[in-house]
Design an enzyme around this catalytic site. Structure first.
Site, mmCIF file in Angstrom:
data_model
loop_
_atom_site.group_PDB
_atom_site.id
_atom_site.type_symbol
_atom_site.label_atom_id
_atom_site.label_comp_id
_atom_site.label_asym_id
_atom_site.label_seq_id
_atom_site.Cartn_x
_atom_site.Cartn_y
_atom_site.Cartn_z
ATOM 1 N N CYS A 114 3.210 1.507 -2.631
ATOM 2 C CA CYS A 114 2.840 2.523 -3.616
ATOM 3 C C CYS A 114 3.690 3.775 -3.390
ATOM 4 O O CYS A 114 3.768 4.265 -2.268
ATOM 5 C CB CYS A 114 1.364 2.845 -3.442
ATOM 6 S SG CYS A 114 0.893 4.432 -4.113
ATOM 7 N N GLU A 115 4.309 4.278 -4.462
ATOM 8 C CA GLU A 115 5.180 5.442 -4.280
ATOM 9 C C GLU A 115 4.383 6.727 -4.053
ATOM 10 O O GLU A 115 4.945 7.747 -3.675
ATOM 11 C CB GLU A 115 6.123 5.606 -5.477
ATOM 12 C CG GLU A 115 5.485 6.138 -6.747
ATOM 13 C CD GLU A 115 6.492 6.379 -7.865
ATOM 14 O OE1 GLU A 115 7.617 5.858 -7.788
ATOM 15 O OE2 GLU A 115 6.132 7.090 -8.818
ATOM 16 N N HIS A 116 3.083 6.688 -4.285
ATOM 17 C CA HIS A 116 2.272 7.894 -4.085
ATOM 18 C C HIS A 116 1.722 8.004 -2.673
ATOM 19 O O HIS A 116 1.384 9.087 -2.216
ATOM 20 C CB HIS A 116 1.114 7.913 -5.085
ATOM 21 C CG HIS A 116 1.561 7.937 -6.512
ATOM 22 N ND1 HIS A 116 1.252 6.951 -7.411
ATOM 23 C CD2 HIS A 116 2.336 8.824 -7.175
ATOM 24 C CE1 HIS A 116 1.802 7.234 -8.586
ATOM 25 N NE2 HIS A 116 2.474 8.359 -8.464
ATOM 26 N N HIS A 117 1.577 6.879 -1.991
ATOM 27 C CA HIS A 117 0.995 6.910 -0.646
ATOM 28 C C HIS A 117 1.819 6.188 0.413
ATOM 29 O O HIS A 117 1.515 6.271 1.594
ATOM 30 C CB HIS A 117 -0.413 6.285 -0.669
ATOM 31 C CG HIS A 117 -1.384 7.018 -1.545
ATOM 32 N ND1 HIS A 117 -1.628 6.667 -2.843
ATOM 33 C CD2 HIS A 117 -2.153 8.105 -1.289
ATOM 34 C CE1 HIS A 117 -2.519 7.505 -3.371
ATOM 35 N NE2 HIS A 117 -2.848 8.377 -2.445
ATOM 36 N N GLN A 139 2.738 -0.023 -10.261
ATOM 37 C CA GLN A 139 2.684 -1.403 -10.760
ATOM 38 C C GLN A 139 3.183 -1.533 -12.204
ATOM 39 O O GLN A 139 3.817 -2.517 -12.567
ATOM 40 C CB GLN A 139 1.244 -1.923 -10.628
ATOM 41 C CG GLN A 139 1.142 -3.407 -10.931
ATOM 42 C CD GLN A 139 -0.247 -3.947 -10.672
ATOM 43 O OE1 GLN A 139 -0.927 -3.496 -9.750
ATOM 44 N NE2 GLN A 139 -0.674 -4.899 -11.476
ATOM 45 N N CYS A 145 -3.775 1.471 -0.965
ATOM 46 C CA CYS A 145 -4.196 2.884 -1.014
ATOM 47 C C CYS A 145 -5.556 3.019 -1.691
ATOM 48 O O CYS A 145 -6.206 4.046 -1.569
ATOM 49 C CB CYS A 145 -3.147 3.760 -1.688
ATOM 50 S SG CYS A 145 -2.589 3.147 -3.257
ATOM 51 N N HIS A 182 -3.963 -2.829 -4.259
ATOM 52 C CA HIS A 182 -3.303 -1.615 -3.750
ATOM 53 C C HIS A 182 -4.041 -1.161 -2.501
ATOM 54 O O HIS A 182 -5.219 -0.808 -2.568
ATOM 55 C CB HIS A 182 -3.348 -0.512 -4.806
ATOM 56 C CG HIS A 182 -2.538 -0.834 -6.034
ATOM 57 N ND1 HIS A 182 -1.500 -0.040 -6.450
ATOM 58 C CD2 HIS A 182 -2.584 -1.873 -6.893
ATOM 59 C CE1 HIS A 182 -0.958 -0.580 -7.539
ATOM 60 N NE2 HIS A 182 -1.603 -1.689 -7.830
HETATM 61 ZN ZN LIG Z 1 -1.217 4.849 -3.896
#
Ligand SMILES: [Zn+2]
Length: 230
Positions: free
Chosen positions: A122-125, A163, A193, A191
């Site tokens: 995941c690019e956010h976490h 995704q 995260c 995910h």
């Molecule tokens: Zn994430």
């Protein structure tokens, strides 16, 4: 389903959200992986050296003793893993080369390759996304080796991702190499995260779809779902 239109809408609805909102809700801003202009100005060896230094700093800041035998090699290992493995799909040099073959048998029905396992992040976490991709296409007169479908999925998965973008990037690449609009991509992924942190929901999965050309009609979608679920 993510279409060009939805993306535009997405762009608009992102206005007014804070950086935290975007990450927590896994919103995204573009169908292309956001890359800086000189992303490949540094050699892989230089990248690994820099990442190792920076990662050892993170470990130091959270309080770990880097002189411990077990931890000493971790910064180098993480650097190598980032550059050569889990983020290797950022580098266009690693894009699978796909040879097209003539469809000699004139099999002009649907081909479905299902349950392609992939690991992304995941690019956010920066924690894993684990999922299965299902791909379908109808030959325009050309076919590709089955393993190439798998390789295309792996290439785009080996990036920091969301995704929806992964789904579209795979679909766009398939349309280009197969020279047809008739491609479908369905991704069902977990995910970490969402499960290992944050809301800690261990059972939910996320499904994203792309139905192009002939696949974009209710009876075809049903047909595909039947293949995948059986
Ligand atoms: Zn994430």
């Amino acid at each position: 389903m993510i279409t060009e239109k939805n993306t535009e809408l997405n762009g608009l609805t992102l206005n007014g959200f804070s950086k935290e909102d975007i990450g927590d809700d896994h919103l995204f801003t573009s169908l292309d992986t956001p890359m800086k202009a000189n992303a490949f100005g540094m050699s892989n060896d230089e990248k690994k050296k820099r990442i190792s230094i920076l990662f050892s700093e993170i470990m130091d800041v959270i309080g770990l003793d880097l002189t411990d035998d077990s931890l000493q090699g971790t910064p180098d290992r993480v650097a190598k893993m980032y550059v050569e493995e889990i983020f290797s799909g950022l580098d266009p040099k690693n894009k699978p080369k796909v040879a097209l073959f003539d469809n000699k048998y004139q099999y002009n029905q649907v081909l479905v390759e299902k349950n392609i396992t992939f690991y992304s992040n995941c690019e956010h976490h920066f924690v894993p996304i684990i999922g299965k991709a299902h791909i379908a296409y109808k030959s325009s007169g050309k076919v590709i080796g089955l393993s190439k479908l798998n390789r295309i999925v792996q290439y785009f998965a080996k990036r920091p991702q969301v995704q929806e973008r992964l789904t579209n990037q795979i679909a766009n690449e398939l349309k280009t190499v197969l020279q047809t609009e008739d491609v479908a991509v369905i991704i069902d992924a977990k995910h970490l995260c969402v499960s290992s942190r944050g809301i800690q929901d261990d059972t939910s999965t996320t499904v994203t779809t792309y139905y192009g050309g002939e696949f974009n009609n209710p009876s075809k979608i049903l047909e595909l779902q039947n293949y995948i679920n059986n």
